[in-house]
Scaffold this motif. Structure first.
Motif, short mmCIF file in Angstrom:
data_model
loop_
_atom_site.label_atom_id
_atom_site.label_comp_id
_atom_site.label_asym_id
_atom_site.label_seq_id
_atom_site.Cartn_x
_atom_site.Cartn_y
_atom_site.Cartn_z
N ASN A 113 -11.06 7.81 -1.72
CA ASN A 113 -9.62 8.01 -1.81
C ASN A 113 -9.27 8.67 -3.14
O ASN A 113 -10.14 8.99 -3.95
CB ASN A 113 -8.87 6.70 -1.62
N VAL A 170 -7.90 7.62 -5.99
CA VAL A 170 -8.33 6.93 -7.20
C VAL A 170 -9.84 7.10 -7.40
O VAL A 170 -10.31 7.36 -8.53
CB VAL A 170 -7.95 5.44 -7.14
N ASN A 202 -2.09 5.11 -12.91
CA ASN A 202 -3.08 4.05 -13.02
C ASN A 202 -3.73 4.03 -14.40
O ASN A 202 -4.29 3.01 -14.80
CB ASN A 202 -4.16 4.23 -11.94
N ARG A 220 3.98 -0.17 4.68
CA ARG A 220 2.75 0.26 4.01
C ARG A 220 3.12 1.08 2.77
O ARG A 220 3.94 1.99 2.83
CB ARG A 220 1.90 1.10 4.96
N PRO A 236 1.34 2.97 -0.98
CA PRO A 236 0.08 3.34 -1.64
C PRO A 236 -0.26 2.42 -2.80
O PRO A 236 0.56 1.58 -3.20
CB PRO A 236 0.35 4.77 -2.12
N GLU A 237 -1.45 2.61 -3.34
CA GLU A 237 -1.93 1.75 -4.43
C GLU A 237 -1.35 2.19 -5.76
O GLU A 237 -2.07 2.52 -6.70
CB GLU A 237 -3.46 1.77 -4.47
N ILE A 238 -0.04 2.21 -5.84
CA ILE A 238 0.67 2.58 -7.06
C ILE A 238 1.72 1.50 -7.31
O ILE A 238 2.56 1.20 -6.45
CB ILE A 238 1.34 3.96 -6.93
N ARG A 239 1.66 0.90 -8.49
CA ARG A 239 2.50 -0.26 -8.81
C ARG A 239 3.98 0.01 -8.59
O ARG A 239 4.71 -0.84 -8.08
CB ARG A 239 2.23 -0.63 -10.28
N LEU A 282 5.20 -0.13 -4.94
CA LEU A 282 5.33 -1.52 -4.51
C LEU A 282 6.67 -2.09 -4.96
O LEU A 282 7.41 -2.69 -4.19
CB LEU A 282 4.18 -2.35 -5.06
N ARG A 325 -0.29 -3.42 1.25
CA ARG A 325 -1.23 -2.39 0.79
C ARG A 325 -2.28 -2.15 1.88
O ARG A 325 -3.15 -2.99 2.12
CB ARG A 325 -1.88 -2.81 -0.52
N ALA A 373 -4.90 0.99 3.32
CA ALA A 373 -5.48 2.29 3.00
C ALA A 373 -4.83 3.38 3.85
O ALA A 373 -4.50 3.16 5.02
CB ALA A 373 -6.98 2.27 3.22
N TRP A 374 -4.66 4.56 3.28
CA TRP A 374 -4.03 5.67 3.99
C TRP A 374 -4.74 5.92 5.32
O TRP A 374 -4.11 6.08 6.36
CB TRP A 374 -4.06 6.93 3.13
#
Length: 325
Positions: A70, A72, A95, A168, A170-173, A176, A188, A190-191
């Motif tokens: 992904n 990251v 991140n 859903r 993404p893994e971004i604070r 959220l 969270r 995964a795409w």
């Protein structure tokens, strides 16, 4: 699987070294966007420009999709030097540079001109310099990208319909925090697993750039597309700085100009294709709706003071960006 990925990364790193038997430089561009998504095409454009303009001097190989992982994971590979180039959504760098959390906050930018004013600002320049100095990633070019919209399994007519929606993110604070602020129940996922999640009810909604949503076919699993336009993405192309610094000034200039041209092509393409892509979603059976986003914007603005006090980004930064002309 992990051993296979390590082996592939090691092979790519070896392939990217300059051969003592040839003057041609080889390097790898790692993708993470859905195939034929706008950033996938932006990155292919960059690779093609470099290979055409640098024929006999440099050749790039483009590893498309999520073959290397992904976003990251690919960024980490660029940091290590196993992969030389990466391009996609600028907000993933938050991140490592917390000040950049703000670029994914809802309704920060008014329009593309506002995004460009931010990219020209000292705040942006300081952030990308920190990324280069601390993490070894040099951003070659950046520009306005897609607007992010949402899809859902049930219609969204206003902010009240967002309450409790399994969303859903993404893994971004910051994403959220944004969707919590707007009343949803963020999850969270995964795409690559989101289509299945929407199809099975694990999540009821998702968000993303218009082209990315279409490419991943989310609108087929969740047929309600809502024009929230809550985030204007910044598109970018970056390179491992140590590798870049090892190249001649001529190659550095070639890479920088190709990145600028590819990002500009992306901006122009997104603007032209947006309405067409939404029409394709409708043809596939989706419903595209526009709502009054004022209540969403107001709620996001009210939350700014709290987020700044919690250290999401420096105090006063939101107001500073709002003042840019």
């Amino acid at each position: 699987m992990k051993m296979m990925r390590k082996g592939l990364i090691g092979a790519l790193g070896l392939a990217a070294m300059v051969s003592t038997a040839s003057a041609e430089i080889s390097a790898v561009f790692g993708g993470a966007d859905p195939l034929e998504g706008v950033y996938d095409r932006q990155n292919q454009k960059f690779v093609n420009l470099v290979n055409e303009r640098g024929a006999g001097q440099i050749k790039l190989e483009f590893i498309r999709g999520e073959q290397l992982g992904n976003d990251v994971q690919v960024i980490e590979q660029v940091m290590s030097g196993a992969v030389q180039f990466y391009g996609d959504d600028f907000s993933f760098y938050a991140n490592w540079v917390p000040d950049l959390n703000i670029v994914s906050w809802g309704f920060l930018f008014r329009d593309n001109a506002h995004v460009e004013a931010f990219i020209a600002s000292d705040t942006y320049k300081a952030a990308v310099e920190k990324l280069r100095a601390d993490q070894g990633i040099r951003v070659l070019a950046a520009g306005p990208g897609q607007v992010r919209v949402m899809v859902s399994t049930r219609p969204i007519k206003g902010i009240d319909d967002l309450k409790g929606l399994k969303m859903r993110v993404p893994e971004i604070r910051t994403y959220l925090a944004l969707w919590e602020t707007l009343g949803t129940a963020p999850a969270r996922v995964a795409w690559g697993e989101t289509f299945l999640g929407l199809s099975t009810g694990v999540v009821e909604g998702a968000e993303g750039g218009i082209s990315s949503i279409y490419g991943a076919k989310f609108h087929e699993a969740a047929t309600n597309v809502t024009r929230t336009d809550h985030v204007r993405i910044i598109a970018q192309i970056a390179v491992n700085d140590a590798w870049f610094q090892s190249q001649s000034p001529e190659i550095q200039d070639l890479l920088t100009k190709a990145a600028q041209d590819a990002v500009k092509w992306q901006t122009d393409t997104v603007t032209e294709e947006q309405a067409e892509t939404l029409e394709k979603m409708v043809a596939d059976g989706a419903t595209v709706a526009e709502i009054d986003v004022s209540p969403l914007r107001e709620r996001s603005e009210v939350a700014v003071e709290k987020l700044e006090s919690e250290g999401f980004w420096p105090k006063g930064l939101w107001a500073e960006i709002q003042a840019l002309k």
